[in-house]
Scaffold this active site. Sequence first.
Site, PDB file in Angstrom:
ATOM      1  CB  ILE A  32      61.982  63.623  53.815  1.00 22.05           C
ATOM      2  CG1 ILE A  32      62.920  62.695  53.038  1.00 22.05           C
ATOM      3  CG2 ILE A  32      60.615  63.688  53.150  1.00 22.05           C
ATOM      4  CD1 ILE A  32      62.399  61.268  52.910  1.00 22.05           C
TER       5      ILE A  32
ATOM      6  CG  ASP B 249      77.979  56.761  60.486  1.00 24.38           C
ATOM      7  OD1 ASP B 249      78.124  57.141  61.661  1.00 24.38           O
ATOM      8  OD2 ASP B 249      77.571  57.513  59.575  1.00 24.38           O
TER       9      ASP B 249
ATOM     10  CE  LYS C  85      68.203  71.249  52.857  1.00 21.95           C
ATOM     11  NZ  LYS C  85      68.460  72.718  52.801  1.00 21.95           N
TER      12      LYS C  85
ATOM     13  CG  PHE D 281      74.462  62.293  52.635  1.00 14.93           C
ATOM     14  CD1 PHE D 281      73.383  62.460  51.784  1.00 14.93           C
ATOM     15  CD2 PHE D 281      74.225  61.993  53.961  1.00 14.93           C
ATOM     16  CE1 PHE D 281      72.094  62.331  52.250  1.00 14.93           C
ATOM     17  CE2 PHE D 281      72.928  61.860  54.432  1.00 14.93           C
ATOM     18  CZ  PHE D 281      71.858  62.029  53.574  1.00 14.93           C
TER      19      PHE D 281
ATOM     20  CE  LYS E 295      72.593  58.928  52.175  1.00 16.40           C
ATOM     21  NZ  LYS E 295      73.126  57.776  52.937  1.00 16.40           N
TER      22      LYS E 295
END
Length: 515
Positions: free
Chosen positions: A223, A345, A225, A228, A244
């Site tokens: 779902i 972030d 990219k 990481f 993930k």
Amino acid sequence: MVGGRIYFALVVALSCWEMALALKCHCDICTVETNYTCETDGFCFTSTSLNRKTGALIHAYRCLPQWQSFPPENPILCQPSGSGPSDRFQMVVQCCRHRDLCNVEYVPTLASRSDPESGDSIWFVSGTWETALIIGIPLAVGIVLVMILLSVRHQKRRRMINRRVVDMEHNMDSADMPILGHNGVGAACLRDIIEMTTSGSGSGLPLLVQRSIARQIQLMDIIGKGRFGEVWRGRWRGENVAVKIFSSREERSWFREAEIYQTVMLRHDNILGFIAADNKDNGTWTQLWLVTDYHENGSLFDFLNRTTVDSTTMVRMALSIATGLSHLHMEILGTQGKPAIAHRDLKSKNVLVKANRTCAIGDLGLAVRYDATVDTVDIALNHRVGTKRYMAPEVLDETINTSHFDSFKRADVYALGLVYWEIARRCNMGGIIDEYQLPFYDVVPSDPSIEEMRKVVCVDRQRPSIPNRWQSYETLRAMSQLMKECWYANAAARLTALRIKKTLANLDAPEDVKI
């Protein structure tokens, strides 16, 4: 004086007499320094025994002290064994003490008889019941001691680890393994398991449970990219989860994110729900998994690209993000306290949209924690930096005070203002909707460099443009004012996440009302 000399002479004479009486025996377990001999006041003995596994005969040459000899003149251990069929101790012993090293010449042999049923030859040496006691009692005592130690260890383990967690570990590879709740029936969902096992600490599931869950997940489809690695939709007993998968070079990010997610009291409705972390190694490659709640709406970036929002949804989204960020930034004191955490972030791709259109903040791989006890900022060693497009001015020109934790919180607030601008552009007010765009889309390329962002934000002091029509609607006007107060070049002048949360909570959002 004379009596003392006589006493000393007697002691010396007695010692010499004892030494003269000491019997030397051949000893197979002694060292070369002693010429493989031992000394005793009792007997020398030689034994022959049978190794049950290999069938080999084992010969031993040792000393038998007088205190182990019973009776002293004719020890039971040295008596000839009988020939009764019930005496099946597979060892024979011969003793002597008529001269030094007398046991060298003895090589006792085991008797044998044929098994009437199989015809095979069976070695045996029969002995008296006294011999059985000599051998059996120490063996029984040893077994009892081992059982006691195992029992104590087992009791400690039961107190330390929940029985349900142990059962899950023993059945880790069983997809049909039931996870029981307090009432003995299967837990309905992951939320039930989390509530049962975290005991209100909010620090995540026990590691054994994490491993068990992670190894029962079936990956369905990819779902997303990123730098990481990849994000997959997985299935765990009928429930969707997000997996993930970090690349091996991103091990630091994986470890840091799992570490931050398991901070005590971090669990919150507006923080992405952490489920498990696991590393899978098949010998040729390693996968680093981070399992979280799955939200079918995807990231805020994906959601805004395909969907518009009304003013009520805009405020609800903005409030939920501010609430999550406020919880991150907040330090909770006490034995079950939480350190203050800064995200570093924050962007629309790191915010997930839940089914009820509220949001949850995710991707804590770059987060930093503040340790109030020693007044230090815990910054992980990580080669990654934040997303350049969302960097605050003080980060871009490297004037941020990294030893002052509030500096990181203020940088988060700057990025929050940019996320709010993205949401507001997709708000349907008066039938007018702007297409989705990233902040600074009109002044920097799709993947800007630090230098390009520094020129726009620090030198030219530009901020995303706010359309004039927003001033005609109360909700959009309030949102635009919030953005501006998040964007100040002076970081100390920016609003706090808590102040933003309170402002949005009090904001009345009438839809499509023009003022």
